[in-house]
Design a protein around this motif. Structure first.
Motif, PDB file in Angstrom:
ATOM      1  N   ALA A  44       0.700  -1.168   0.090  1.00  0.00           N
ATOM      2  CA  ALA A  44       0.088  -0.003  -0.123  1.00  0.00           C
ATOM      3  C   ALA A  44       0.959   1.306   0.162  1.00  0.00           C
ATOM      4  O   ALA A  44       1.900   1.129   0.669  1.00  0.00           O
ATOM      5  CB  ALA A  44      -0.984  -0.149   1.179  1.00  0.00           C
ATOM      6  N   GLY A  45       0.476   2.309  -0.635  1.00  0.00           N
ATOM      7  CA  GLY A  45       0.997   3.638  -0.441  1.00  0.00           C
ATOM      8  C   GLY A  45       2.342   3.432  -1.862  1.00  0.00           C
ATOM      9  O   GLY A  45       2.266   2.841  -2.455  1.00  0.00           O
ATOM     10  N   ARG A  46       3.050   4.407  -1.477  1.00  0.00           N
ATOM     11  CA  ARG A  46       4.117   4.621  -2.571  1.00  0.00           C
ATOM     12  C   ARG A  46       5.512   4.778  -1.690  1.00  0.00           C
ATOM     13  O   ARG A  46       5.528   5.423  -0.376  1.00  0.00           O
ATOM     14  CB  ARG A  46       4.006   5.974  -3.309  1.00  0.00           C
ATOM     15  N   PHE A  47       6.677   4.148  -2.315  1.00  0.00           N
ATOM     16  CA  PHE A  47       7.895   4.304  -1.675  1.00  0.00           C
ATOM     17  C   PHE A  47       8.643   5.519  -1.918  1.00  0.00           C
ATOM     18  O   PHE A  47       8.586   5.982  -3.219  1.00  0.00           O
ATOM     19  CB  PHE A  47       8.722   3.112  -1.721  1.00  0.00           C
ATOM     20  N   TRP A  48       9.344   6.201  -1.214  1.00  0.00           N
ATOM     21  CA  TRP A  48       9.894   7.670  -1.561  1.00  0.00           C
ATOM     22  C   TRP A  48      10.898   7.410  -2.497  1.00  0.00           C
ATOM     23  O   TRP A  48      11.569   6.473  -2.795  1.00  0.00           O
ATOM     24  CB  TRP A  48      10.444   8.148  -0.292  1.00  0.00           C
TER      25      TRP A  48
ATOM     26  N   LEU B 199      -1.725   4.414   6.376  1.00  0.00           N
ATOM     27  CA  LEU B 199      -1.127   5.315   5.612  1.00  0.00           C
ATOM     28  C   LEU B 199      -1.631   6.489   5.958  1.00  0.00           C
ATOM     29  O   LEU B 199      -2.602   6.896   6.441  1.00  0.00           O
ATOM     30  CB  LEU B 199      -1.511   5.300   4.013  1.00  0.00           C
ATOM     31  N   GLY B 200      -0.651   7.750   6.175  1.00  0.00           N
ATOM     32  CA  GLY B 200      -1.078   8.968   6.585  1.00  0.00           C
ATOM     33  C   GLY B 200      -0.585   9.108   7.980  1.00  0.00           C
ATOM     34  O   GLY B 200      -0.713  10.429   8.658  1.00  0.00           O
TER      35      GLY B 200
ATOM     36  N   VAL C  16       3.793   8.165   7.902  1.00  0.00           N
ATOM     37  CA  VAL C  16       3.838   6.817   7.215  1.00  0.00           C
ATOM     38  C   VAL C  16       3.318   6.794   5.658  1.00  0.00           C
ATOM     39  O   VAL C  16       2.110   7.280   5.523  1.00  0.00           O
ATOM     40  CB  VAL C  16       2.913   5.719   7.858  1.00  0.00           C
ATOM     41  N   THR C  17       4.188   6.465   4.621  1.00  0.00           N
ATOM     42  CA  THR C  17       3.522   6.678   3.292  1.00  0.00           C
ATOM     43  C   THR C  17       3.534   5.369   2.508  1.00  0.00           C
ATOM     44  O   THR C  17       3.183   5.483   1.294  1.00  0.00           O
ATOM     45  CB  THR C  17       4.617   7.643   2.562  1.00  0.00           C
ATOM     46  N   SER C  18       3.973   3.993   3.254  1.00  0.00           N
ATOM     47  CA  SER C  18       3.994   3.065   2.472  1.00  0.00           C
ATOM     48  C   SER C  18       3.814   2.140   3.535  1.00  0.00           C
ATOM     49  O   SER C  18       4.463   1.999   4.634  1.00  0.00           O
ATOM     50  CB  SER C  18       5.010   2.576   1.670  1.00  0.00           C
ATOM     51  N   LEU C  19       3.256   1.012   3.069  1.00  0.00           N
ATOM     52  CA  LEU C  19       3.314  -0.421   3.779  1.00  0.00           C
ATOM     53  C   LEU C  19       3.903  -1.428   3.200  1.00  0.00           C
ATOM     54  O   LEU C  19       3.591  -1.508   1.672  1.00  0.00           O
ATOM     55  CB  LEU C  19       1.847  -0.943   4.143  1.00  0.00           C
TER      56      LEU C  19
END
Length: 828
Positions: A583-587, A610-611, A627-630
């Motif tokens: 989930a989310g995006r990696f930096w 997320l968030g 938290v931007t990714s799981l």
């Protein structure tokens, strides 16, 4: 009417006719599978519970990363309890040019509190005897340490800045029995020698433990006293923690065994239902004649039910006997995966196995007999027959629910039962709906067909209810067989593939940042292509979304307060290996934003999404990260993984060391000796033994699963045979009529092949699709394995099911053609 005499006489006469023999075999297989698996699980669970005090070395303990307060031992002494201090850590031992990684365990004079410490004066351990803690200056060594260093009893080895004399060979430690994955061979020393050697400096990876033993009431009181006094880095060690590694390793094996056992029970039930239904249909005329002779309806049903019960008694006894023999074979197949000392089998699993047999009989065998309640005496003249009463369906549902409950109780895995049985239930409903719809369609297309096609499909449409029952039975049995023969080995193969030949087999710990270049150059010089030194930091978890962290699920013995809890983390610019973004995006690599990537297991434990914002204490500073990714980490890969990853662009001042995992060909560990000598703070861990042990566990599980699969495969074959023979009597009568009207042998054979081919093809299509879906879901949800459906094997299995159906039709046609039409008409 003497009910008992009539039941016994009928059973003796009809047992070898076919239907009751199928019921008998199905009961034996179901009882045997449940008895074998249930008894094995019960014996292992009892062994883990009864030996728990020996496994942890006491009745209660406290462990932590720092030496434990003296007031804990003083309070235990005040309460009349005994206590012992221990510390364990990995370290490299030297003797001349030889080196060996070992797990150092330092103990005091009170060790061991529970169980036996056994040592020997020879490497083979032939004269093993009880002993206490080693004296200062002496050590008890595992035989692997002696072999690696080339030393014997009486020789001295380098131990930090001092020397130790090998006094005895270590045979058994009470608090290490059953360890599956020990990091390195143990060396037992006196606690005072560790302090003298100076091995517990800053950054050491030591684990401290203070154990207590005594009266259980005093232990319980001490637990209550200790609970509020534990620091965040400390936790209680109780009997419930005993053999946790063994429990986790046996859990996956238990899931494989439970999958096979549940399928065996379900298939045995389906085979029982089909055979009992055919048995009931063949008893219609007998019941009608008995009614004409004045027999009461309840006496007739009681005689038939008693006939099944008399059949069940020897079937359950035989099934229990086979199951007990099978569990002995399972113990042998699983080998060291289970405790060495198992208690004797108990009665509960045996009774559960017998209960499964009775439920299969009464639940799946009795409902068809209830149909006979509506047989009137006039059946002798006009062949009338009452419809299935509503109570019969209720009996099926009640028996199925009871069977699932008892199977879950025997295997101890509700989730597995619901996934597998739920999937097969959906398949049964889908097969019934699709079969009914296709038969409705065929009835309207029948006039456009000719020859064997018309005769074969007409036989299906004329017996729609039986055809649907056949289709459901064939679909379930073929799906179960595919799950066992294709999906099961596929899961085991996927498990094996989790450990490829280049799996990392060495770890470097506690590398300092100013040593990174030299350590990396040394590793490359001995053939390590990618040392991959990663930051390893330890901080404190302060808050989540500005609130003190609280776990959704708490382990036994953990403190209630999660605030200021230690947490290990790392930081990097790129997405890590052996992880999957969920989930989310990696930096991006050039990002400097304070971002965090959380492993999904840790996220579920703390209800992080997320968030959300995670606040950490890094050194002396509190820092917050969004938290931007799981991601899901593959913990079985033996690569360095972390619950919490931070954006390297936002972390540049946190204290850290470096850690690395890499693969080095077997036998080249000695080349790492310069690293251990030049950098004494660096810990080198060799885990070749662990990898080999994991592979052995997989092979042992595979052998045990194949044994239990034998029961399920036999039950599946029974279902196929029972389903294919469900309409044998009706086909014999229809064929006799057609032969009387002039039908040729080729036409009859073609019609039967069309009938069976259509059933087999439709069942194969449904079964292949269901096996692929159920196998994929079960592998990901329960076994945590990413199995892709093996379509070639599944399609080959489906084709085999169609071929088996055609063979059954051809075989049945031969028997029909050998029966004179007049005899077949009289029997019909």
């Amino acid at each position: 009417m003497n009910v008992l005499r009539h039941a016994a006489r009928s059973l003796r006469r009809e047992f070898l006719a076919g239907d009751l023999l199928t019921v008998f075999a199905a009961l034996v297989l179901g009882v045997a599978a449940m008895t074998a698996v249930g008894t094995l699980v019960d014996r292992v669970t009892s062994a883990l519970s009864s030996s728990a005090a020996e496994v942890i070395g006491g009745d209660l303990g406290v462990r932590g990363r720092q030496d434990l307060p003296a007031e804990f031992a003083a309070e235990a002494q005040r309460r009349g309890l005994r206590s012992a201090r221990m510390v364990a850590f990995p370290s490299v031992l030297f003797h001349g040019e030889a080196s060996q990684m070992a797990t150092i365990k330092g103990v005091d004079a009170a060790y061991p509190l529970r169980g036996e410490l056994r040592v020997a004066s020879d490497a083979g351990g032939l004269d093993a005897q009880r002993a206490g803690a080693p004296a200062p200056g002496e050590a008890y060594a595992d035989p692997r340490v002696l072999d690696a260093l080339g030393v014997g009893i009486g020789d001295e080895i380098e131990f930090g800045s001092s020397q130790l004399r090998i006094a005895r060979v270590l045979v058994a430690e009470p608090d290490a029995s059953g360890e599956l994955l020990q990091m390195a061979p143990p060396l037992l020393v006196n606690r005072a020698d560790i302090d003298t050697a100076g091995l517990l400096g800053p950054g050491s990876r030591a684990s401290y433990r203070l154990m207590f033993a005594g009266d259980l009431a005093d232990i319980a009181a001490l637990r209550e006293w200790l609970q509020p006094r534990l620091d965040p880095g400390q936790r209680l060690v109780g009997l419930e923690d005993a053999q946790q590694g063994l429990r986790n390793s046996f859990d996956r094996a238990g899931r494989f065994l439970a999958l096979s056992a549940l399928l065996a029970v379900l298939l045995a039930g389906v085979a029982t239902a089909l055979a009992a239904n055919r048995f009931a249909l063949r008893r219609i005329d007998t019941v009608a004649i008995l009614r004409c002779l004045g027999a009461r309806q309840r006496d007739i049903l009681a005689a038939l039910a008693l006939q099944l019960l008399l059949l069940a008694i020897p079937a359950c006894v035989l099934g229990i006997g086979i199951g007990m023999l099978a569990q002995v074979a399972l113990v042998e197949a699983l080998g060291s995966l289970i405790p060495a000392r198992l208690p004797l089998p108990q009665a509960a699993p045996v009774l559960s196995g017998a209960g499964i047999g009775l439920l299969l009989l009464l639940g799946f065998g009795l409902p068809p007999l209830l149909r006979l309640r509506g047989v009137p005496p006039m059946r002798v003249l006009n062949r009338s027959f009452a419809a299935l009463p509503p109570t019969s369906a209720l009996a099926y549902l009640a028996a199925l629910a009871a069977t699932v409950a008892l199977a879950v109780n025997a295997t101890g895995d509700m989730q597995l039962a619901m996934w597998v049985l739920g999937g097969l239930a959906v398949l049964a409903l889908l097969a019934a709906a699709v079969g009914a719809a296709l038969l409705w369609l065929l009835r309207r297309l029948q006039d456009r067909l000719h020859g064997p096609w018309k005769l074969g499909l007409a036989a299906l449409t004329r017996r729609r209810s039986l055809a649907v029952v056949q289709l459901v039975g064939l679909s379930l049995s073929l799906c179960a067989l595919l799950l066992l023969a294709v999906i099961g080995p596929g899961l085991l193969g996927e498990w094996r593939d989790r450990l490829p030949p280049d799996t990392p087999n060495h770890f470097l710990l506690n590398v300092q940042r100013d040593q990174a270049g030299a350590v990396e150059a040394t590793l490359r010089g001995i053939g390590v292509a990618d040392p991959d030194l990663q930051p390893f930091g330890t901080g404190r978890l302060v808050a989540i979304n500005g609130q003190p962290p609280q776990r959704a699920q708490r382990d036994a013995g953990d403190p209630d307060d999660d605030a200021n809890r230690p947490i290990n983390f790392s930081w990097r610019h790129t997405f890590p290996q052996a992880n999957t973004l969920t989930a989310g995006r990696f930096w991006t690599a050039d990002s400097a934003t304070a971002e965090a990537s959380v492993e999904e297991g840790w996220a579920q434990r703390y209800d992080v999404d997320l968030g959300d914002t995670v606040t950490l204490l890094l050194g002396e500073q509190e820092r917050s990260f969004t938290v931007t990714s799981l991601r899901k980490a593959d913990w079985d890969s033996f690569r360095v993984n972390f619950f919490l990853l931070l954006n390297a662009g936002a972390v540049d001042d946190a204290p850290y060391s470096l850690i690395s995992s890499f693969h080095l060909p077997s036998g080249r560990t000695a080349q790492l000796a310069p690293v251990a000598r030049e950098f004494p703070n660096v810990s080198v861990l060799e885990i070749d033994a662990i990898l080999q042990r994991v592979r052995e566990v997989i092979e042992q599980v595979a052998q045990a699963v194949q044994l239990v699969m034998g029961f399920s495969l036999a039950a599946g074959v029974l279902v196929l045979l029972a389903a294919l023979q469900a309409t044998a009597g009706e086909r014999r009568y229809d064929s006799a009529v057609l032969r009387t009207l002039g039908a040729r042998h080729g036409q009859l054979r073609g019609a039967v092949l069309v009938e069976f081919g259509a059933l087999g093809l439709l069942a194969a299509i449904l079964a292949v699709g269901a096996a692929a879906i159920i196998g994929t879901l079960v592998s990901r949800q329960l076994f945590e394995l990413a199995l892709s459906p093996p379509w070639p094997s599944l399609l080959a299995g489906g084709a085999g099911g169609v071929l088996l159906s055609l063979l059954a039709g051809w075989s049945g046609t031969r028997r029909i053609l050998r029966t004179p039409p007049a005899l077949a008409l009289r029997e019909g």
